[in-house]
Design a protein around this motif. Structure first.
Motif, PDB file in Angstrom:
ATOM      1  N   TRP A   1       0.824  -1.207   0.000  1.00 50.72           N
ATOM      2  CA  TRP A   1       0.000   0.000   0.000  1.00 50.72           C
ATOM      3  C   TRP A   1       0.860   1.260   0.000  1.00 50.72           C
ATOM      4  N   VAL A   2       1.911   1.258   0.789  1.00 50.83           N
ATOM      5  CA  VAL A   2       2.817   2.408   0.803  1.00 50.83           C
ATOM      6  C   VAL A   2       3.366   2.657  -0.597  1.00 50.83           C
ATOM      7  N   ALA A   3       3.744   1.573  -1.277  1.00 48.82           N
ATOM      8  CA  ALA A   3       4.256   1.713  -2.638  1.00 48.82           C
ATOM      9  C   ALA A   3       3.170   2.218  -3.584  1.00 48.82           C
ATOM     10  N   ALA A   4       1.958   1.672  -3.449  1.00 48.09           N
ATOM     11  CA  ALA A   4       0.861   2.026  -4.364  1.00 48.09           C
ATOM     12  C   ALA A   4       0.516   3.509  -4.276  1.00 48.09           C
ATOM     13  N   VAL A   5       0.283   4.011  -3.060  1.00 43.40           N
ATOM     14  CA  VAL A   5      -0.156   5.403  -2.935  1.00 43.40           C
ATOM     15  C   VAL A   5       1.002   6.368  -3.186  1.00 43.40           C
ATOM     16  N   GLY A   6       2.234   5.886  -2.988  1.00 42.78           N
ATOM     17  CA  GLY A   6       3.368   6.713  -3.364  1.00 42.78           C
ATOM     18  C   GLY A   6       3.459   6.909  -4.863  1.00 42.78           C
ATOM     19  N   LEU A   7       3.049   5.881  -5.609  1.00 41.98           N
ATOM     20  CA  LEU A   7       3.061   5.963  -7.066  1.00 41.98           C
ATOM     21  C   LEU A   7       1.830   6.675  -7.606  1.00 41.98           C
ATOM     22  N   ASP A   8       0.683   6.473  -6.962  1.00 37.51           N
ATOM     23  CA  ASP A   8      -0.567   7.054  -7.447  1.00 37.51           C
ATOM     24  C   ASP A   8      -1.543   7.193  -6.275  1.00 37.51           C
ATOM     25  N   PRO A   9      -1.642   8.389  -5.691  1.00 38.90           N
ATOM     26  CA  PRO A   9      -2.494   8.578  -4.507  1.00 38.90           C
ATOM     27  C   PRO A   9      -3.984   8.425  -4.770  1.00 38.90           C
ATOM     28  N   ARG A  10      -4.407   8.344  -6.014  1.00 36.22           N
ATOM     29  CA  ARG A  10      -5.839   8.208  -6.309  1.00 36.22           C
ATOM     30  C   ARG A  10      -6.428   6.922  -5.744  1.00 36.22           C
ATOM     31  N   TYR A  11      -5.582   5.929  -5.481  1.00 38.57           N
ATOM     32  CA  TYR A  11      -6.101   4.662  -4.960  1.00 38.57           C
ATOM     33  C   TYR A  11      -6.623   4.790  -3.534  1.00 38.57           C
ATOM     34  N   GLN A  12      -6.382   5.922  -2.882  1.00 37.24           N
ATOM     35  CA  GLN A  12      -6.976   6.182  -1.567  1.00 37.24           C
ATOM     36  C   GLN A  12      -8.446   6.576  -1.687  1.00 37.24           C
ATOM     37  N   ASP A  13      -8.885   6.909  -2.893  1.00 42.54           N
ATOM     38  CA  ASP A  13     -10.253   7.368  -3.150  1.00 42.54           C
ATOM     39  C   ASP A  13     -11.060   6.191  -3.703  1.00 42.54           C
ATOM     40  N   LEU A  14     -11.887   5.597  -2.851  1.00 45.20           N
ATOM     41  CA  LEU A  14     -12.643   4.410  -3.265  1.00 45.20           C
ATOM     42  C   LEU A  14     -13.618   4.710  -4.399  1.00 45.20           C
ATOM     43  N   ASP A  15     -14.163   5.934  -4.419  1.00 46.31           N
ATOM     44  CA  ASP A  15     -15.073   6.297  -5.505  1.00 46.31           C
ATOM     45  C   ASP A  15     -14.333   6.282  -6.838  1.00 46.31           C
ATOM     46  N   TRP A  16     -13.113   6.804  -6.859  1.00 41.58           N
ATOM     47  CA  TRP A  16     -12.305   6.777  -8.085  1.00 41.58           C
ATOM     48  C   TRP A  16     -11.998   5.341  -8.487  1.00 41.58           C
ATOM     49  N   VAL A  17     -11.619   4.529  -7.525  1.00 48.48           N
ATOM     50  CA  VAL A  17     -11.280   3.132  -7.819  1.00 48.48           C
ATOM     51  C   VAL A  17     -12.477   2.400  -8.409  1.00 48.48           C
ATOM     52  N   ALA A  18     -13.677   2.638  -7.848  1.00 47.20           N
ATOM     53  CA  ALA A  18     -14.868   1.913  -8.276  1.00 47.20           C
ATOM     54  C   ALA A  18     -15.444   2.441  -9.586  1.00 47.20           C
ATOM     55  N   ASN A  19     -15.415   3.762  -9.781  1.00 50.90           N
ATOM     56  CA  ASN A  19     -16.169   4.348 -10.892  1.00 50.90           C
ATOM     57  C   ASN A  19     -15.331   4.911 -12.024  1.00 50.90           C
ATOM     58  N   ILE A  20     -14.057   5.201 -11.779  1.00 50.88           N
ATOM     59  CA  ILE A  20     -13.189   5.687 -12.843  1.00 50.88           C
ATOM     60  C   ILE A  20     -12.250   4.561 -13.284  1.00 50.88           C
ATOM     61  N   ARG A  21     -11.475   4.032 -12.355  1.00 50.22           N
ATOM     62  CA  ARG A  21     -10.640   2.864 -12.684  1.00 50.22           C
ATOM     63  C   ARG A  21     -11.507   1.636 -12.931  1.00 50.22           C
ATOM     64  N   ARG A  22     -12.653   1.590 -12.272  1.00 53.10           N
ATOM     65  CA  ARG A  22     -13.659   0.531 -12.469  1.00 53.10           C
ATOM     66  C   ARG A  22     -13.129  -0.864 -12.093  1.00 53.10           C
ATOM     67  N   TRP A  23     -12.600  -0.946 -10.900  1.00 50.36           N
ATOM     68  CA  TRP A  23     -12.302  -2.254 -10.334  1.00 50.36           C
ATOM     69  C   TRP A  23     -13.596  -3.030 -10.143  1.00 50.36           C
ATOM     70  N   PRO A  24     -13.530  -4.358 -10.144  1.00 47.76           N
ATOM     71  CA  PRO A  24     -14.721  -5.156  -9.842  1.00 47.76           C
ATOM     72  C   PRO A  24     -15.144  -4.975  -8.387  1.00 47.76           C
ATOM     73  N   PRO A  25     -16.436  -5.114  -8.100  1.00 44.30           N
ATOM     74  CA  PRO A  25     -16.943  -4.784  -6.757  1.00 44.30           C
ATOM     75  C   PRO A  25     -16.336  -5.611  -5.631  1.00 44.30           C
ATOM     76  N   THR A  26     -16.039  -6.882  -5.865  1.00 47.76           N
ATOM     77  CA  THR A  26     -15.465  -7.703  -4.795  1.00 47.76           C
ATOM     78  C   THR A  26     -14.120  -7.143  -4.341  1.00 47.76           C
ATOM     79  N   LEU A  27     -13.304  -6.729  -5.284  1.00 42.60           N
ATOM     80  CA  LEU A  27     -11.988  -6.195  -4.935  1.00 42.60           C
ATOM     81  C   LEU A  27     -12.101  -4.809  -4.302  1.00 42.60           C
TER      82      LEU A  27
END
Length: 273
Positions: free
Chosen positions: A236-262
């Motif tokens: 997680w430290v590596a992920a948000v250091g590379l791209d802080p948008r992954y802290q925003d669940l709305d972005w992950v779900a609706n822009i990046r469009r991860w599947p709901p289980t993940l």
């Protein structure tokens, strides 16, 4: 999920081919009559300005320049398609669709305008229309990995995750270095319950591409569910250091469009954190 907007090659007047995309997509414009050397030079300059503005992200200026070229050469499908790409980049979705439709009308057997119109339909969440366009691309070129990946994205939009998994798999088989197709495949595997296979695929991508933020964040969620808290937090430290948008669940779900289980798995991690 990530898309790749594609552009035509294009020939205007007596120009050499200007490379905008895959060589298989060369489109030749009708040669106008009685063109003077001065007019040819002016159009050459205009084209180069449009290309430079497009590549530099100056979309407002690029749209104006492509429009000026279209006013002189309205029968060139590549120019319509390229202006559509610029409009799509500005989120002028309906206008972009109109340009792609004009390109398709002029040359109905060129795959790129269908591909890009499919992306535009996805922006509008018109999943079935997008799938129809990607089907057309695949009919024209059954070896096009981007079309399979994008069709998987649209199927995911409909919740058809089994179909999406197969299309992502096909895309990654056709283009083994197409990292996002492989990433999408891993996320879809997780959604349909093939957890171990998904995690194995994600870990393989992280090893190959250590700075792949999407896979670092996905691995965080997977490892947290497995109770591997230390590994999860490290990724997680590596992920948000590379791209802080992954802290925003709305972005992950609706822009990046991860599947709901993940998304749910990542939400559990973030809430505890």
């Amino acid at each position: 999920m990530p898309h790749l907007i594609r552009k035509f090659f294009i020939t205007i007047l007596l120009f050499s081919l200007f490379c905008l995309s895959n060589p298989s997509n060369v489109m030749a414009a009708t040669q106008p009559q009685n063109i003077t050397p001065t007019q040819l030079e002016e159009l050459d300059n205009l084209f180069n300005q449009a290309l430079d503005a497009s590549n530099n992200g100056d979309f407002t200026n690029a749209e104006q320049l492509w429009t000026q070229i279209l006013e002189q050469y309205p029968d060139n499908p590549a120019i319509w398609s390229n202006r559509g790409n610029i409009r799509l980049s500005q989120n002028k979705i309906e206008a972009a669709i109109s340009d792609y439709e004009k390109a398709i009308e002029i040359v109905p057997l060129a795959p790129d305008p269908y591909l890009n119109r499919g992306i535009a339909y996805e922006r509008l969440e018109k999943w079935s229309e997008a799938i129809a366009d990607y089907n057309q691309v695949i009919e024209l070129d059954p070896t096009d990995p981007v079309a399979y990946n994008n069709r998987g994205n649209a199927e995911a939009g409909l919740g058809e995750w089994e179909k999406a998994t197969e299309d992502y798999k096909k895309a990654s088989e056709l283009a083994p270095e197409y990292a996002f197709a492989r990433a999408n495949y891993s996320l879809a595997l997780y959604q349909i319950g093939e957890t171990q296979k998904a995690i194995k695929t994600i870990k393989g991508l992280v090893r190959k591409y250590p700075n792949f933020a999407d896979m670092r964040a996905a691995l965080t969620a997977c490892l947290w569910e497995q109770g591997k808290k230390g590994e999860a937090e490290s990724n997680w430290v590596a992920a948000v250091g590379l791209d802080p948008r992954y802290q925003d669940l709305d972005w992950v779900a609706n822009i990046r469009r991860w599947p709901p289980t993940l998304v749910n798995s990542l939400q559990k991690f973030i809430k505890i954190e």
